[in-house]
Design an enzyme around this catalytic site. Structure first.
Site, PDB file in Angstrom:
ATOM      1  CG  ASP A  97      -3.180  14.084  95.031  1.00  0.00           C
ATOM      2  OD1 ASP A  97      -4.489  13.789  95.544  1.00  0.00           O
ATOM      3  OD2 ASP A  97      -2.179  13.190  95.340  1.00  0.00           O
ATOM      4  CG  ASP A  98      -0.632  18.099  92.616  1.00  0.00           C
ATOM      5  OD1 ASP A  98      -0.406  17.507  93.560  1.00  0.00           O
ATOM      6  OD2 ASP A  98       0.318  17.652  91.748  1.00  0.00           O
ATOM      7  CG  HIS A 147      -1.237  17.222  97.971  1.00  0.00           C
ATOM      8  ND1 HIS A 147      -0.796  15.954  98.317  1.00  0.00           N
ATOM      9  CD2 HIS A 147      -0.648  17.356  96.858  1.00  0.00           C
ATOM     10  CE1 HIS A 147      -0.063  15.326  97.301  1.00  0.00           C
ATOM     11  NE2 HIS A 147       0.072  16.330  96.424  1.00  0.00           N
ATOM     12  CG  HIS A 151       3.617  19.084  95.327  1.00  0.00           C
ATOM     13  ND1 HIS A 151       4.231  18.196  94.415  1.00  0.00           N
ATOM     14  CD2 HIS A 151       2.438  18.365  95.517  1.00  0.00           C
ATOM     15  CE1 HIS A 151       3.349  17.446  93.927  1.00  0.00           C
ATOM     16  NE2 HIS A 151       2.510  17.220  94.818  1.00  0.00           N
ATOM     17  CG  HIS A 252      -2.537  14.651  89.680  1.00  0.00           C
ATOM     18  ND1 HIS A 252      -2.287  13.563  89.489  1.00  0.00           N
ATOM     19  CD2 HIS A 252      -1.474  14.945  90.606  1.00  0.00           C
ATOM     20  CE1 HIS A 252      -1.427  12.770  90.353  1.00  0.00           C
ATOM     21  NE2 HIS A 252      -0.846  13.662  91.260  1.00  0.00           N
TER      22      HIS A 252
HETATM   23 ZN   LIG Z   1       0.792  15.857  94.184  1.00  0.00          ZN
END
Ligand SMILES: [Zn+2]
Length: 288
Positions: A97-98, A147, A151, A252
């Site tokens: 993610d991210d 995503h 955020h 991540h």
């Molecule tokens: Zn995230």
């Protein structure tokens, strides 16, 4: 005599042919009746007990049921994605993610060295900032996921439309870089307890499929090598308690994770695990 016999012979012949015709017709009818018998016997006990007037419908439905089972069997045998989830419990799904980030290339180098494919849930602004990394991970066979944009827990989940709006925006950005309209999404911080019923409905109506995870590496908390034994321990517990569920590992795209990814992959391989990417045809892992 000659006259009588002449008249008698044709009469006998006609009678004989009528008898033969009748016998043949009887045999034919018997044959037709007999043809239906194996069909009756082929059905199960339940079908034998039903009234004959009901038999036709029952046999048709049984046949249809049998065919649908076979179709499903064929589907599972030929669909590689189903194989990935059903056949083996030794498949893990690495998800990052991210990203993408300034260190995505190092992450991709590690994956490439081990011939491992992973799934990336990416943020719109990060995609814009690191376009070459996105292009590379797409070209190298990794899965593209979304995503959102901000955020920010307060912004992303602020109303029933906001999650779908953020995903649509990220989808548009990803498509502008890769040409791919991904429908796979992961909502920031996971769907529980943040994503409401109406937000789920709107995501669904926009064609998005949201994915949570079953194993949390806790790499976001550790920020060091500790996430590696964490994953291995959780996998061991998972094997005991929920061996049938897909092993979707949350990680991540960050330097501390990338630094120890080589070690994680080596140890996963040593334990017999193989790696696959999630896709749109798989039933998603969703927390409840
Ligand atoms: Zn995230």
């Amino acid at each position: 005599m000659k006259k009588v016999s002449k008249k008698k012979t044709p009469y006998n012949t006609i009678l004989l042919s009528k008898v033969i015709g009748l016998v043949l017709l009887t045999l034919f009818l018997f044959f037709i009746w007999d043809m239906s018998k194996p069909h009756l016997q082929a059905t199960n006990g339940q079908a034998k007990n039903v009234a004959s007037s009901d038999f036709r419908d029952t046999s048709i439905s049984l046949k249809a049921k049998d065919q649908s089972t076979r179709t499903l069997d064929t589907h599972f045998k030929t669909n590689p994605n189903q194989q990935a989830t059903n056949k083996t419990n030794k498949t893990v799904f690495l998800t990052f993610d991210d990203g993408p980030s300034a260190t995505s290339n190092q992450l991709l180098n590690v994956l490439k060295a081990h011939h491992v494919k992973a799934t990336f849930f990416m943020l719109g602004p990060q995609i814009q900032a690191h376009q070459s990394a996105v292009k590379r991970l797409y070209q190298e066979g990794h899965q593209l996921g979304l995503h959102g944009m901000t955020h920010d827990i307060n912004l992303f989940y602020q109303n029933s439309e906001s999650p779908a709006n953020e995903m649509r925006e990220a989808q548009r950005i990803l498509a502008s870089v890769t040409g791919v309209y991904s429908r796979l999404v992961r909502t920031p911080f996971g769907s529980v307890p943040n994503l409401t019923y109406h937000q789920k409905v709107r995501l669904n109506q926009n064609g998005f499929i949201y994915w949570d995870w079953t194993i949390d590496s806790l790499d976001w908390r550790y920020k060091n090598s500790q996430y590696v034994p964490e994953v291995l321990n959780q996998l061991q517990m998972f094997e005991k308690n929920k061996p049938w569920e897909p092993k979707v590992i949350l990680m991540h795209d960050q330097p501390s994770t990338t630094n120890y990814l080589d070690s994680l992959i080596i140890q996963l391989k040593a334990r017999g695990y193989t790696f696959a990417v999630i896709n749109e045809t798989m039933p998603p892992v969703q927390h409840e």
